[in-house]
Design a protein around this motif. Structure first.
Motif, PDB file in Angstrom:
ATOM      1  N   ALA A  11      65.215  50.827  60.278  1.00 48.96           N
ATOM      2  CA  ALA A  11      65.436  52.081  59.557  1.00 48.96           C
ATOM      3  C   ALA A  11      66.506  51.861  58.492  1.00 48.96           C
ATOM      4  CB  ALA A  11      65.875  53.171  60.524  1.00 48.96           C
ATOM      5  N   SER A  68      62.308  47.250  55.959  1.00 47.44           N
ATOM      6  CA  SER A  68      62.334  48.589  56.549  1.00 47.44           C
ATOM      7  C   SER A  68      60.959  49.250  56.492  1.00 47.44           C
ATOM      8  CB  SER A  68      63.338  49.486  55.813  1.00 47.44           C
ATOM      9  OG  SER A  68      64.650  49.003  55.958  1.00 47.44           O
ATOM     10  N   ASN A  69      60.605  49.936  57.565  1.00 45.28           N
ATOM     11  CA  ASN A  69      59.411  50.786  57.529  1.00 45.28           C
ATOM     12  C   ASN A  69      59.745  52.239  57.863  1.00 45.28           C
ATOM     13  OD1 ASN A  69      59.850  50.477  60.273  1.00 45.28           O
ATOM     14  ND2 ASN A  69      57.965  49.339  60.656  1.00 45.28           N
ATOM     15  N   ILE A  70      61.047  52.510  58.021  1.00 49.75           N
ATOM     16  CA  ILE A  70      61.545  53.860  58.267  1.00 49.75           C
ATOM     17  C   ILE A  70      62.719  54.100  57.328  1.00 49.75           C
ATOM     18  CG2 ILE A  70      62.586  55.426  59.969  1.00 49.75           C
ATOM     19  CD1 ILE A  70      61.303  53.607  62.158  1.00 49.75           C
ATOM     20  N   ILE A  95      56.829  51.573  53.975  1.00 45.39           N
ATOM     21  CA  ILE A  95      57.465  52.714  54.631  1.00 45.39           C
ATOM     22  C   ILE A  95      56.388  53.577  55.286  1.00 45.39           C
ATOM     23  CG2 ILE A  95      58.914  54.754  54.326  1.00 45.39           C
ATOM     24  CD1 ILE A  95      60.348  52.079  53.785  1.00 45.39           C
ATOM     25  N   LYS A  96      56.573  53.877  56.573  1.00 43.78           N
ATOM     26  CA  LYS A  96      55.600  54.666  57.320  1.00 43.78           C
ATOM     27  C   LYS A  96      56.159  56.003  57.788  1.00 43.78           C
ATOM     28  CE  LYS A  96      52.700  51.253  57.053  1.00 43.78           C
ATOM     29  NZ  LYS A  96      51.607  51.333  56.052  1.00 43.78           N
ATOM     30  N   CYS A  97      57.491  56.131  57.766  1.00 44.69           N
ATOM     31  CA  CYS A  97      58.126  57.340  58.282  1.00 44.69           C
ATOM     32  C   CYS A  97      59.415  57.612  57.518  1.00 44.69           C
ATOM     33  CB  CYS A  97      58.414  57.177  59.778  1.00 44.69           C
ATOM     34  SG  CYS A  97      59.310  58.551  60.530  1.00 44.69           S
ATOM     35  N   ILE A  99      62.752  60.297  57.680  1.00 48.70           N
ATOM     36  CA  ILE A  99      63.454  61.283  58.491  1.00 48.70           C
ATOM     37  C   ILE A  99      64.507  61.957  57.622  1.00 48.70           C
ATOM     38  CG2 ILE A  99      64.887  61.644  60.538  1.00 48.70           C
ATOM     39  CD1 ILE A  99      63.700  58.969  61.621  1.00 48.70           C
ATOM     40  N   ILE A 143      59.438  55.438  66.778  1.00 56.05           N
ATOM     41  CA  ILE A 143      58.814  56.749  66.612  1.00 56.05           C
ATOM     42  C   ILE A 143      57.593  56.813  67.515  1.00 56.05           C
ATOM     43  CG2 ILE A 143      57.912  58.441  64.974  1.00 56.05           C
ATOM     44  CD1 ILE A 143      60.749  57.425  64.310  1.00 56.05           C
ATOM     45  N   ILE A 150      61.861  60.472  68.721  1.00 59.64           N
ATOM     46  CA  ILE A 150      62.539  59.372  68.039  1.00 59.64           C
ATOM     47  C   ILE A 150      63.438  58.725  69.080  1.00 59.64           C
ATOM     48  CG2 ILE A 150      64.068  58.672  66.162  1.00 59.64           C
ATOM     49  CD1 ILE A 150      63.383  61.372  64.802  1.00 59.64           C
TER      50      ILE A 150
END
Length: 201
Positions: A11, A68-70, A95-97, A99, A143, A150
């Motif tokens: 993240a 990072s994918n968050i 990036i998939k998510c 917040i 996630i 989370i």
């Protein structure tokens, strides 16, 4: 559209407010209608100098955040002009998510339609997750969409809310076309009925 069920990854602490869609993908890169190839231009003005070299202090140019994918973001992420290229660029980068405490409505809706999960949390929850992301030794979050959780590195869990229909679409990998194709038998039946009853149409 790729299914979104569980995601575990790095993240990135993206502690900026009011990141608009022109920051996400600048207007000069909107010449394509393809969903691929935009990741290299994500946050272009923030990531690169005028000569194309990387800005060393930008978070996604540092390890371990290059993968990072968050993203844990500041308030009002995705504001500004309406452009579906913004979630396309984020997804193409990996990036998939995202917040945050709040999202611009159009960006929020476009994200779900493109397999990107925007999660709304409280300010206190965001600050805790931001601190997790800043820990370079272990900046991973998990996630769990089915459980709407989370999971933090310290083992604690933050629950989040999501519209049931949007959740179903992400879990099953359904975009607008996929949702329509689920009704293909009913559509074909209607078309056949119309052809027999109104052949002149």
């Amino acid at each position: 559209m790729e299914k979104f069920v569980n995601l575990k990854g790095v993240a990135a602490p993206f502690n900026f407010i009011n990141i608009d869609t022109d920051k996400i993908i600048p207007k000069q890169f909107l010449k394509t209608i393809k969903r691929t190839g935009l990741g290299k231009h994500l946050f272009d003005e923030m990531r690169f100098n005028d000569d194309g070299s990387e800005k060393e202090d930008f978070i996604l140019n540092k390890e371990p955040y290059r993968s990072s994918n968050i993203i844990v973001a500041g308030d009002n992420f995705g504001c500004g002009s309406s452009r579906e290229h913004a979630p396309w660029a984020l997804s193409d980068f990996g990036i998939k998510c995202i917040i945050s405490t709040s999202f611009a409505d159009i960006f929020y809706n476009n994200s779900f339609k493109n397999g990107l999960l925007p999660i709304k949390v409280t300010a206190d929850q965001r600050e805790a997750l931001m601190a997790d992301a800043k820990d370079k030794e272990n900046p991973e979050l998990e996630i769990d969409l089915p459980s709407q959780e989370i999971r933090r590195p310290n083992g604690s869990v933050i629950k989040f809310e999501i519209d049931p229909f949007r959740k179903k679409c992400l879990l099953e990998g359904l975009d607008d076309i996929g949702i329509t194709m689920e009704k293909s038998e009913e559509i074909q039946s209607f078309e056949s009925k119309m052809s027999s009853e109104r052949p002149w149409l």
